[in-house]
Design a protein around this motif. Structure first.
Motif, PDB file in Angstrom:
ATOM      1  N   LYS A  90       0.832  -1.206   0.000  1.00  0.00           N
ATOM      2  CA  LYS A  90       0.000   0.000   0.000  1.00  0.00           C
ATOM      3  C   LYS A  90       0.866   1.255   0.000  1.00  0.00           C
ATOM      4  N   TYR A  91       0.335   2.288  -0.630  1.00  0.00           N
ATOM      5  CA  TYR A  91       0.966   3.605  -0.609  1.00  0.00           C
ATOM      6  C   TYR A  91      -0.133   4.648  -0.781  1.00  0.00           C
ATOM      7  N   LYS A  92       0.162   5.853  -0.339  1.00  0.00           N
ATOM      8  CA  LYS A  92      -0.834   6.925  -0.425  1.00  0.00           C
ATOM      9  C   LYS A  92      -0.579   7.744  -1.692  1.00  0.00           C
ATOM     10  N   ALA A  93      -1.618   7.872  -2.500  1.00  0.00           N
ATOM     11  CA  ALA A  93      -1.553   8.651  -3.735  1.00  0.00           C
ATOM     12  C   ALA A  93      -1.608  10.143  -3.402  1.00  0.00           C
ATOM     13  N   PRO A  94      -1.226  10.993  -4.340  1.00  0.00           N
ATOM     14  CA  PRO A  94      -1.274  12.438  -4.092  1.00  0.00           C
ATOM     15  C   PRO A  94      -2.644  12.960  -3.680  1.00  0.00           C
ATOM     16  N   ASP A  95      -3.708  12.275  -4.093  1.00  0.00           N
ATOM     17  CA  ASP A  95      -5.058  12.732  -3.740  1.00  0.00           C
ATOM     18  C   ASP A  95      -5.517  12.214  -2.377  1.00  0.00           C
ATOM     19  N   GLY A  96      -4.637  11.510  -1.667  1.00  0.00           N
ATOM     20  CA  GLY A  96      -4.955  11.044  -0.320  1.00  0.00           C
ATOM     21  C   GLY A  96      -5.537   9.645  -0.233  1.00  0.00           C
ATOM     22  N   ARG A  97      -5.793   9.015  -1.363  1.00  0.00           N
ATOM     23  CA  ARG A  97      -6.327   7.650  -1.350  1.00  0.00           C
ATOM     24  C   ARG A  97      -5.196   6.655  -1.120  1.00  0.00           C
ATOM     25  N   TRP A  98      -5.501   5.584  -0.377  1.00  0.00           N
ATOM     26  CA  TRP A  98      -4.559   4.485  -0.251  1.00  0.00           C
ATOM     27  C   TRP A  98      -4.754   3.574  -1.453  1.00  0.00           C
ATOM     28  N   LEU A  99      -3.671   3.315  -2.165  1.00  0.00           N
ATOM     29  CA  LEU A  99      -3.706   2.441  -3.337  1.00  0.00           C
ATOM     30  C   LEU A  99      -2.822   1.226  -3.083  1.00  0.00           C
ATOM     31  N   THR A 100      -3.111   0.164  -3.816  1.00  0.00           N
ATOM     32  CA  THR A 100      -2.289  -1.038  -3.755  1.00  0.00           C
ATOM     33  C   THR A 100      -1.435  -1.067  -5.001  1.00  0.00           C
ATOM     34  N   ARG A 101      -0.145  -1.196  -4.815  1.00  0.00           N
ATOM     35  CA  ARG A 101       0.784  -1.222  -5.948  1.00  0.00           C
ATOM     36  C   ARG A 101       0.513  -2.442  -6.789  1.00  0.00           C
ATOM     37  N   ASP A 102       0.450  -2.230  -8.098  1.00  0.00           N
ATOM     38  CA  ASP A 102       0.345  -3.349  -9.032  1.00  0.00           C
ATOM     39  C   ASP A 102       1.674  -3.470  -9.766  1.00  0.00           C
ATOM     40  N   SER A 103       1.690  -4.125 -10.894  1.00  0.00           N
ATOM     41  CA  SER A 103       2.955  -4.317 -11.610  1.00  0.00           C
ATOM     42  C   SER A 103       3.442  -3.053 -12.320  1.00  0.00           C
ATOM     43  N   GLY A 104       2.575  -2.063 -12.442  1.00  0.00           N
ATOM     44  CA  GLY A 104       2.969  -0.801 -13.077  1.00  0.00           C
ATOM     45  C   GLY A 104       3.588   0.154 -12.083  1.00  0.00           C
TER      46      GLY A 104
END
Length: 103
Positions: free
Chosen positions: A80-94
């Motif tokens: 997991k990482y936090k995107a600039p817009d504040g959402r937590w995203l899950t890293r994929d292969s990209g």
């Protein structure tokens, strides 16, 4: 070094914690007291490293931000990482979604 701790790896793999653009770890889910203590300890150590490592002409916050950009870039798929817009995203292969100011 603290980040190689099995408890850290387990919390990271479970999606409980993730990297933030400000260079610090954040809580993706409500943490247990043990996870909260571990993250607080790591963040204190990061702050000390940023304070001592910030180059002349740069603030601690600027140095922490650049480091945060790099830490997000180094996340592995599934983390997991936090995107600039504040959402937590899950890293994929990209590539992860990072702040446009990241180097």
């Amino acid at each position: 070094m603290a980040q190689r701790d099995p408890a850290y790896e387990a919390a990271r793999s479970a999606g409980q914690i993730g990297e933030q653009p400000d260079g610090y770890l954040g809580f993706v889910t409500s943490p247990t007291p043990a996870v909260r203590d571990m993250v607080n300890d790591i963040n204190i150590k990061r702050k000390a490293a940023y304070t001592s490592g910030a180059p002349a002409g740069s603030t601690v916050e600027q140095f922490a931000f650049v480091t945060g950009c790099n830490l997000i870039a180094k996340t592995r798929p599934g983390e997991k990482y936090k995107a600039p817009d504040g959402r937590w995203l899950t890293r994929d292969s990209g590539a992860p979604v990072r702040d446009s100011r990241c180097p």
